[in-house]
Design an enzyme around this catalytic site. Structure first.
Site, mmCIF file in Angstrom:
data_model
loop_
_atom_site.group_PDB
_atom_site.id
_atom_site.type_symbol
_atom_site.label_atom_id
_atom_site.label_comp_id
_atom_site.label_asym_id
_atom_site.label_seq_id
_atom_site.Cartn_x
_atom_site.Cartn_y
_atom_site.Cartn_z
ATOM 1 N N THR A 80 0.825 -1.197 0.091
ATOM 2 C CA THR A 80 0.113 0.042 0.030
ATOM 3 C C THR A 80 0.856 1.393 -0.233
ATOM 4 O O THR A 80 2.036 1.198 0.390
ATOM 5 C CB THR A 80 -0.989 0.058 1.225
ATOM 6 O OG1 THR A 80 0.017 0.282 2.207
ATOM 7 C CG2 THR A 80 -1.590 -1.014 1.393
ATOM 8 N N THR A 119 1.445 -3.368 4.269
ATOM 9 C CA THR A 119 1.619 -2.025 4.205
ATOM 10 C C THR A 119 3.012 -1.536 3.771
ATOM 11 O O THR A 119 4.020 -2.265 4.017
ATOM 12 C CB THR A 119 1.176 -1.238 5.492
ATOM 13 O OG1 THR A 119 2.251 -1.636 6.513
ATOM 14 C CG2 THR A 119 -0.135 -1.881 6.277
ATOM 15 N N ASP A 120 3.107 -0.428 3.626
ATOM 16 C CA ASP A 120 4.470 0.268 3.347
ATOM 17 C C ASP A 120 4.813 0.589 4.740
ATOM 18 O O ASP A 120 3.917 0.398 5.803
ATOM 19 C CB ASP A 120 4.482 1.502 2.821
ATOM 20 C CG ASP A 120 5.750 1.794 1.954
ATOM 21 O OD1 ASP A 120 6.732 1.393 2.508
ATOM 22 O OD2 ASP A 120 5.957 2.911 1.238
ATOM 23 N N ALA A 121 6.040 0.851 5.309
ATOM 24 C CA ALA A 121 6.507 1.058 6.531
ATOM 25 C C ALA A 121 5.580 2.059 7.278
ATOM 26 O O ALA A 121 5.474 3.144 7.030
ATOM 27 C CB ALA A 121 7.930 1.481 6.699
ATOM 28 N N LEU A 122 5.224 1.502 8.479
ATOM 29 C CA LEU A 122 4.167 2.282 9.366
ATOM 30 C C LEU A 122 5.089 3.264 10.267
ATOM 31 O O LEU A 122 4.222 3.974 10.810
ATOM 32 C CB LEU A 122 3.359 1.290 10.152
ATOM 33 C CG LEU A 122 2.329 0.475 9.442
ATOM 34 C CD1 LEU A 122 1.657 -0.551 10.392
ATOM 35 C CD2 LEU A 122 1.314 1.336 8.536
#
Length: 631
Positions: free
Chosen positions: A270, A318-321
Site C-alpha cells: 500500500t 503496508t508500506d513501513a508504518l
C-alpha cells in the site's frame, strides 16, 4: 468476630486481583497467534542499554548476528515476518547465518517459517552489498530499453535479482515499483519507475514480477494505488493525489490491474497517500486535526477497490508504518488496528524494537490487537482469512527443505550465484542499452585532437569511477598517451577552482543528479537526520549553471543526467551534448598499490557504457521513457 490481619491481607489481595482481571481481560492465545502472524518487524538496530548513544539515547548498533533477546522474541510472539536493511547485511556467510538463525528462532517457537523481506529493486534502492551482488541500473533504465528490447531486461533483471536473493535465504522482495512517474517533481519515485506510459510500466512490471516469482521470491508490487504523481515523500509527509476517477483508472491503477489480470502477484504494498476521489473519508489525528484517510488506512481502497473490484487474491502489506505519513497521525497500535480494519494482511514495521525494553511493548501491542478481535472491533473471520492467505503464500514460496543444506554447502552455492559472470554480463548489457542521447552537436565521439578532458562529478567516488572507465576504454580501444583526464567534485570543490581547471580543458563533461537521494534510498526513517544534512540542491544547480555558462566557444561541453532527466531543459542551451543514464551506481572494491597500501576502487557498468559511447566504441540506443520538453 473481627478479622485477623492475615484475613484482611487476603481480602485486599483478592480485591486487587479482581480489579486487575477487570482492567486486563484474559486474551485468547490462539487469537494472539493469528495477530502476530500479521506483523513484520525490522531488526535494523538493537542495543543493550549501555550501548545507547549517550546524547540522543538512540540505538545505532546494526544487527548482523541475532541476539538472544531477538531469538526469544521471535519464538515467544510468533511474528510472521522480518525485514532486513543494508546495515544488517555484511557478506555472504554472515547473511546466510542471520537468515538461517531467524528461521530457526521461528521453528523453535513452533511457528511457520518467517517471511524474510528486503528492498532489492535494483538501481537506486538496493540493500545487498554491491561489491558481491548484481545491482543493475534500475527501472527507468529498463524503461529506456523498452522501445528496442521490449520486456527483455525486465525479465532478465528479475530473474537475476530473485536468484541472488533466494540463495541467501530471502523469500520476499519489495519490488517492482509499478508507479507511473507522471510528475517531474516526484522526490521519491522518479528513476524507481519504468516511465510515464502506464502500458509500458504495466508490461515491464509484470515481466519482472513473474521472473522473480518463478525463481522462488514473492514479489510485492508497489505502491498501491500509485505513487507516481506526488511531490511529497511519504517518509516525511502525507502526499495527496487529486486525479479524477478516469485518470486514476487509466494511469495509477492500470499496472496493478494488468498484473492481476495477467499474472498472480504474491503481494501488493500500500501507499501512505490520500486519494480523495477513491475515499474522501476523514479521521482525527493524534493532534486533534482532521485529514483524509491515506490509502493504507482505507477500507474503500484496499477491500472494496483492490479486493472486490480489481480481484486481487494475494497478500496486502503496508508500506513501513514508521513513516511520517502514518506515524505523525496515529499511535502505533491505532495505526495497525486501522490498517487491519481496512483489509491489510501484514503491517510492516509497526513499532521499533531497539532494546530489550521494547519487546514487552510488542507483546502488549499483540495483546491489544487480539483483544480488539475478542470484543468485535476487528472481525475474527477476516483475521482468520487474512492469516490463511499469509500461510498459503508461505507454503507456495518457502521450500520445506531450506534448512537441510549444510552451512558449508549453502555458502558454496551462494558464492557461485552471487555476481556470477553471466549475471554481471546482463548488468552491463542493460547499462549499455539504456543510455539515451538527448542532444549531440559534435560533442562526441571524442575527437583525436582532444588532449585535455575535465570531469565535474557529484563526488569523489563518481570521479574515480568515470576516470577509471575512460582510462580503461582508451587503453583497450584507443590508446592516447598524451590525453589528460582531470576530475572535480561538484559538492566539495570551490567554484573558482573548478572554473580554473575547466578553462584549460578542450572537453568538459558535467553530471547532474536530480532529484536528491530520498530516504528510501538511504534506508528509511532511521536515516532522517543524515537525509536532512544533504547538500543544498538549489545551490548545486546554481553552481553547475555558473560553470556551464563559463565554457568558451572553442571548448566542447556535455552533460550526463544521471537520474531523471527532467532538469536538462534548464541547461540545454549551454551545452553541445546531453546524455541520460538513469543511474550512477558504483561498486567499491579494495585494491593494493605497488607499495602494498590498500585503496578504495570505484567502478560501475554505467560508467563503462558512457566511456565507450563517448569514445565511439558503441552507440547510445536507449529511448526516453519520460518527457523532458522541447529539447
Amino acid at each position: 468476630m473481627g478479622f485477623r490481619p492475615v484475613h484482611l491481607c487476603f481480602i485486599l489481595f483478592f480485591v486487587i486481583a479482581c480489579i486487575s482481571c477487570t482492567s486486563k481481560p484474559s486474551i485468547d492465545p490462539k487469537i494472539e497467534a493469528l495477530v502476530a502472524q500479521k506483523l513484520m518487524l525490522d531488526i535494523r538496530y538493537f542495543c543493550e542499554k549501555s550501548e545507547l548513544d549517550v546524547t540522543t539515547q538512540r540505538c545505532t548498533a546494526p544487527v548482523t548476528t541475532l541476539p538472544d533477546d531477538l531469538k526469544e522474541m521471535i519464538a515467544d510472539t510468533g511474528v510472521g515476518g522480518i525485514i532486513l536493511f543494508a546495515n544488517n547485511l555484511v557478506d555472504t556467510e554472515q547473511m546466510l547465518r542471520l537468515n538461517r538463525d531467524l528461521q530457526t528462532a521461528s521453528t523453535n517457537g513452533g511457528h511457520s517459517p518467517l517471511l524474510i523481506s528486503i528492498d532489492q529493486e535494483g538501481g537506486r534502492v538496493v540493500r545487498i552489498p554491491q561489491n558481491i551482488s548484481t545491482a543493475f541500473s534500475g527501472n527507468m533504465a529498463i524503461g529506456a530499453t523498452y522501445a528496442e528490447h521490449g520486456t527483455h531486461f525486465a525479465t532478465l533483471s528479475g530473474d537475476v535479482i530473485a536468484k541472488e536473493l533466494a540463495v541467501l535465504g530471502f523469500n520476499v522482495n519489495f519490488a517492482p515499483s509499478v508507479d507511473v512517474n507522471v510528475n517531474p517533481e516526484n522526490p521519491v519515485i522518479n528513476v524507481r519507475s519504468f516511465g510515464e506510459d502506464p502500458q509500458v510500466v504495466a508490461e515491464l512490471g509484470l515481466a519482472q514480477m513473474q521472473a522473480m516469482q518463478q525463481n522462488g521470491i514473492i514479489a510485492a508490487l508497489k505502491h498501491f494505488p500509485g505513487h507516481g504523481d506526488t511531490n511529497t515523500d511519504s517518509h516525511s509527509g502525507l502526499p495527496l493525489v487529486e486525479h479524477d476517477l478516469n485518470k486514476i483508472k487509466a494511469v495509477d491503477l492500470a499496472p496493478f490491474q494488468y498484473a492481476i489480470d495477467n499474472g498472480d502477484p504474491g503481494m501488493i504494498m500500500t501507499a501512505h497517500i490520500q486519494y480523495p476521489a477513491l475515499d474522501s473519508a476523514t479521521f482525527t489525528a493524534t493532534d486533534g486535526s482532521k485529514t483524509i484517510l491515506p490509502a493504507t488506512m482505507s477500507r474503500a481502497i484496499l477491500t472494496d477497490l483492490l479486493r472486490e473490484q480489481m480481484g486481487f487474491r494475494g497478500v496486502i502489506i503496508t508500506d513501513a508504518l514508521d513513516m511520517a505519513a502514518i506515524a505523525h497521525f496515529y499511535e502505533p497500535t491505532q495505526a495497525v488496528l486501522q490498517t487491519f480494519k481496512a483489509g491489510t494482511d501484514i503491517a510492516l514495521m509497526p513499532m521499533a524494537i531497539r532494546t530489550a525494553q521494547d519487546i514487552p511493548k510488542l507483546k502488549r501491542m499483540i495483546a491489544d490487537l487480539a483483544y480488539a478481535v475478542q470484543i468485535g472491533d476487528l472481525t475474527l473471520a477476516e483475521i482468520e482469512a487474512s492469516v490463511a492467505r499469509i500461510q498459503t503464500l508461505k507454503q507456495n514460496y518457502i521450500p520445506s527443505n531450506a534448512a537441510q543444506l549444510s552451512p558449508a554447502k549453502a555458502l558454496a552455492r551462494a558464492q557461485s550465484i552471487l555476481a556470477a559472470p553471466a549475471h554481471l554480463k546482463i548488468e552491463q548489457d542493460l547499462a549499455d542499452n539504456a543510455i539515451v542521447a538527448i542532444k549531440n552537436q559534435q560533442a562526441w565521439p571524442i575527437k583525436q585532437s582532444t588532449k585535455r578532458i575535465q570531469l565535474v562529478m557529484p563526488d569523489k567516488a563518481k570521479c574515480m569511477a568515470m576516470t577509471t572507465a575512460l582510462t580503461d576504454a582508451l587503453n583497450t580501444f584507443d590508446p592516447r598517451p598524451k590525453l589528460t583526464i582531470r576530475c572535480a567534485s561538484l559538492v566539495s570543490e570551490p567554484t573558482d577552482n573548478i572554473l580554473a581547471q575547466q578553462r584549460d580543458a578542450q572537453l568538459v563533461i558535467y553530471t547532474d543528479i536530480t532529484p536528491q537521494q530520498s530516504l528510501v534510498e538511504m534506508g528509511g526513517m532511521d536515516d532522517i537526520t543524515d537525509w536532512r544534512l544533504r547538500p543544498n540542491k538549489e545551490a548545486l544547480e546554481a553552481k553547475l549553471l555558473t560553470l556551464m555558462k563559463d565554457v568558451k566557444p572553442h571548448q566542447k561541453s556535455l552533460l550526463v543526467s544521471m537520474r531523471t532527466p527532467y532538469a536538462v531543459t534548464q541547461y540545454a542551451d549551454y551545452l553541445d551534448g546531453i546524455f541520460a543514464s538513469f543511474a550512477y551506481n558504483t561498486q567499491v572494491t579494495e585494491q593494493l598499490d605497488e607499495n602494498g597500501a590498500a585503496h578504495a576502487h570505484h567502478e560501475g557498468p554505467i560508467y563503462r557504457a558512457l566511456a565507450n559511447i563517448l569514445l565511439g566504441n558503441q552507440q547510445a540506443t536507449g529511448s526516453l521513457p519520460v518527457s523532458v520538453g522541447k529539447h
